[in-house]
Enzyme design. Sequence first.
Site, PDB file in Angstrom:
ATOM      1  N   LYS A   1     -16.730  -6.382  -8.880  1.00 11.82           N
ATOM      2  CA  LYS A   1     -15.917  -7.383 -10.640  1.00 11.82           C
ATOM      3  C   LYS A   1     -16.145  -8.202 -10.980  1.00 11.82           C
ATOM      4  O   LYS A   1     -16.432  -8.827 -11.624  1.00 11.82           O
ATOM      5  CB  LYS A   1     -14.785  -8.236  -9.841  1.00 11.82           C
ATOM      6  CG  LYS A   1     -13.505  -6.805  -9.192  1.00 11.82           C
ATOM      7  CD  LYS A   1     -12.057  -6.871  -8.533  1.00 11.82           C
ATOM      8  CE  LYS A   1     -11.166  -5.488  -8.807  1.00 11.82           C
ATOM      9  NZ  LYS A   1      -9.751  -6.193  -8.207  1.00 11.82           N
TER      10      LYS A   1
ATOM     11  N   ASP B   1      -5.796  -7.616 -12.956  1.00 14.25           N
ATOM     12  CA  ASP B   1      -4.452  -7.444 -11.825  1.00 14.25           C
ATOM     13  C   ASP B   1      -3.820  -8.614 -11.050  1.00 14.25           C
ATOM     14  O   ASP B   1      -2.726  -7.934 -11.441  1.00 14.25           O
ATOM     15  CB  ASP B   1      -5.607  -7.763 -10.634  1.00 14.25           C
ATOM     16  CG  ASP B   1      -6.756  -6.522 -10.632  1.00 14.25           C
ATOM     17  OD1 ASP B   1      -6.751  -5.464 -10.281  1.00 14.25           O
ATOM     18  OD2 ASP B   1      -8.227  -7.519  -9.644  1.00 14.25           O
TER      19      ASP B   1
HETATM   20  P1  NDP Z   1     -12.142 -10.963  -0.730  1.00 16.68           P
HETATM   21  O1  NDP Z   1     -13.087 -10.782   0.252  1.00 16.68           O
HETATM   22  O2  NDP Z   1     -11.994 -11.731  -2.005  1.00 16.68           O
HETATM   23  O3  NDP Z   1     -11.406 -12.494  -0.133  1.00 16.68           O
HETATM   24  C1  NDP Z   1     -10.462 -12.814   1.402  1.00 16.68           C
HETATM   25  C2  NDP Z   1      -9.722 -13.893   0.932  1.00 16.68           C
HETATM   26  O4  NDP Z   1      -9.247 -13.137   2.673  1.00 16.68           O
HETATM   27  C3  NDP Z   1     -10.787 -15.207   1.410  1.00 16.68           C
HETATM   28  O5  NDP Z   1      -9.862 -16.643   1.643  1.00 16.68           O
HETATM   29  C4  NDP Z   1     -11.040 -14.828   3.358  1.00 16.68           C
HETATM   30  O6  NDP Z   1     -10.269 -16.097   3.397  1.00 16.68           O
HETATM   31  C5  NDP Z   1      -9.359 -14.289   3.683  1.00 16.68           C
HETATM   32  N1  NDP Z   1      -8.848 -14.110   4.931  1.00 16.68           N
HETATM   33  C6  NDP Z   1      -9.593 -12.808   5.151  1.00 16.68           C
HETATM   34  N2  NDP Z   1      -9.327 -12.323   5.956  1.00 16.68           N
HETATM   35  C7  NDP Z   1      -8.454 -13.565   7.499  1.00 16.68           C
HETATM   36  C8  NDP Z   1      -7.585 -14.172   8.026  1.00 16.68           C
HETATM   37  N3  NDP Z   1      -8.048 -12.961   9.211  1.00 16.68           N
HETATM   38  N4  NDP Z   1      -7.035 -14.436   8.485  1.00 16.68           N
HETATM   39  C9  NDP Z   1      -6.985 -15.753   7.073  1.00 16.68           C
HETATM   40  N5  NDP Z   1      -7.562 -15.282   5.811  1.00 16.68           N
HETATM   41  C10 NDP Z   1      -8.514 -14.219   5.972  1.00 16.68           C
HETATM   42  O7  NDP Z   1     -11.011 -10.552  -0.817  1.00 16.68           O
HETATM   43  P2  NDP Z   1     -10.592 -10.286  -2.495  1.00 16.68           P
HETATM   44  O8  NDP Z   1      -9.948 -11.649  -2.383  1.00 16.68           O
HETATM   45  O9  NDP Z   1     -10.789  -8.822  -3.389  1.00 16.68           O
HETATM   46  O10 NDP Z   1      -8.923  -8.981  -1.411  1.00 16.68           O
HETATM   47  C11 NDP Z   1      -7.917  -9.350  -1.332  1.00 16.68           C
HETATM   48  C12 NDP Z   1      -6.664  -8.760  -0.374  1.00 16.68           C
HETATM   49  O11 NDP Z   1      -5.800  -8.093  -2.103  1.00 16.68           O
HETATM   50  C13 NDP Z   1      -7.013  -7.385  -0.278  1.00 16.68           C
HETATM   51  O12 NDP Z   1      -6.493  -6.543   0.952  1.00 16.68           O
HETATM   52  C14 NDP Z   1      -7.349  -6.822  -1.265  1.00 16.68           C
HETATM   53  O13 NDP Z   1      -7.825  -4.957  -0.940  1.00 16.68           O
HETATM   54  C15 NDP Z   1      -5.561  -6.751  -1.994  1.00 16.68           C
HETATM   55  N6  NDP Z   1      -5.546  -6.006  -3.497  1.00 16.68           N
HETATM   56  C16 NDP Z   1      -5.186  -5.393  -3.820  1.00 16.68           C
HETATM   57  C17 NDP Z   1      -5.097  -5.054  -5.303  1.00 16.68           C
HETATM   58  C18 NDP Z   1      -3.775  -4.245  -6.272  1.00 16.68           C
HETATM   59  O14 NDP Z   1      -3.496  -3.653  -6.631  1.00 16.68           O
HETATM   60  N7  NDP Z   1      -2.564  -4.063  -5.373  1.00 16.68           N
HETATM   61  C19 NDP Z   1      -6.262  -5.652  -6.070  1.00 16.68           C
HETATM   62  C20 NDP Z   1      -7.287  -6.615  -5.897  1.00 16.68           C
HETATM   63  C21 NDP Z   1      -6.750  -7.299  -4.279  1.00 16.68           C
HETATM   64  P3  NDP Z   1     -11.988 -16.766   3.920  1.00 16.68           P
HETATM   65  O15 NDP Z   1     -12.276 -18.224   2.439  1.00 16.68           O
HETATM   66  O16 NDP Z   1     -11.478 -17.861   4.698  1.00 16.68           O
HETATM   67  O17 NDP Z   1     -13.178 -15.688   4.127  1.00 16.68           O
END
Ligand code: NDP
Length: 302
Positions: free
Chosen positions: A85, A121
Amino acid sequence: MGAGAYTPDGPPGSLPGIAPVRRFAVIGHPVSHSRSPFIHEAFAAQFGHRLRYGRLHAAPGSFRDVLSAFRAGGGAGANVTQPFKVEAFEACDRKSARAQAAGAVNTLVFNGDTIEGDNTDGIGLVNDIEGRLGLKLAGLSVLVLGAGGACRGVLGPLREAGCARLVVANRSPARAADLKADVCGFEEVAARFCRDGPWDLVVNATSAGLAARDLPIDARVLAAAQLAYDLMYAAQPTPFLRQALEAGCRQASDGLGMLVGQAAEAYRIWHGVSPCTAPVYAGLRASLSREAQDDAAASSRP
Ligand code: NDP
């Protein structure tokens, strides 16, 4: 033919009086799981539109090549999913205000030599919450967990929907600081999860996933919320939804409706009409359940 190569069936518009088949695709890595072809073909059936919507796999580093091949082959537009993206944002000649605010693009329109980018989104989330779930966002206090790409995409539309308080909490301070530097439109970013409430809406925008243990958020915060919303979706309630319901939260939803909602907005951008999302959501939900039952039956066979 390399991954992502694309060949049109024939010259568009070659039959007089018959609209050409317009071609779209979702580009991602991985992409085989994507439900977007099902969703867009179901929308097209509502209007009698003729389109083809495929999946294009792009290996890391090959997004631009796959995109160029698709355009050269006659593609009219594309959706972009993880992890491209931000690359899609950089590939665009013009970006909508929503895309600028998110720093990420999930919908591309090919307009002659120009690539236009948008991010649908956030509006998909807002429409799902206000439409399907019936919770009006104006005046609500909202806590968003996670500070990644999805969080960036939803903050602007949540603010525009009139949320009175919008706070982001993230696990790692570095990503929270980046978000604070890049994106405006929320009150505060906290590098910790235990936020004092009360919050009307708690959105899980982390990628903690199905295997995750409970997120470190106080049960009282979840109990007081009107809605817990997980951007992730699955056949069964996700760990975050189970955590919220066990804490006493009144309503909980996964992100399947957001997925359909972001696709509906992309459809409007491409075709100028807004499809009805309810039957497509119901069809997808039923497919997810069937697939889960089939998987369970297959794994229980000796
Ligand atoms: P990114 O990889 O960009 O960001 C992930 C985030 O999750 C970070 O802030 C990370 O924190 C945090 N994180 C990951 N694992 C953990 C954990 N175990 N405990 C706490 N925090 C955690 O992912 P995206 O933002 O792109 O996606 C996030 C979610 O949204 C995904 O599940 C994706 O599938 C979903 N999504 C759904 C959509 C829909 O249409 N329904 C559209 C877009 C996304 P840190 O910075 O500390 O690593």
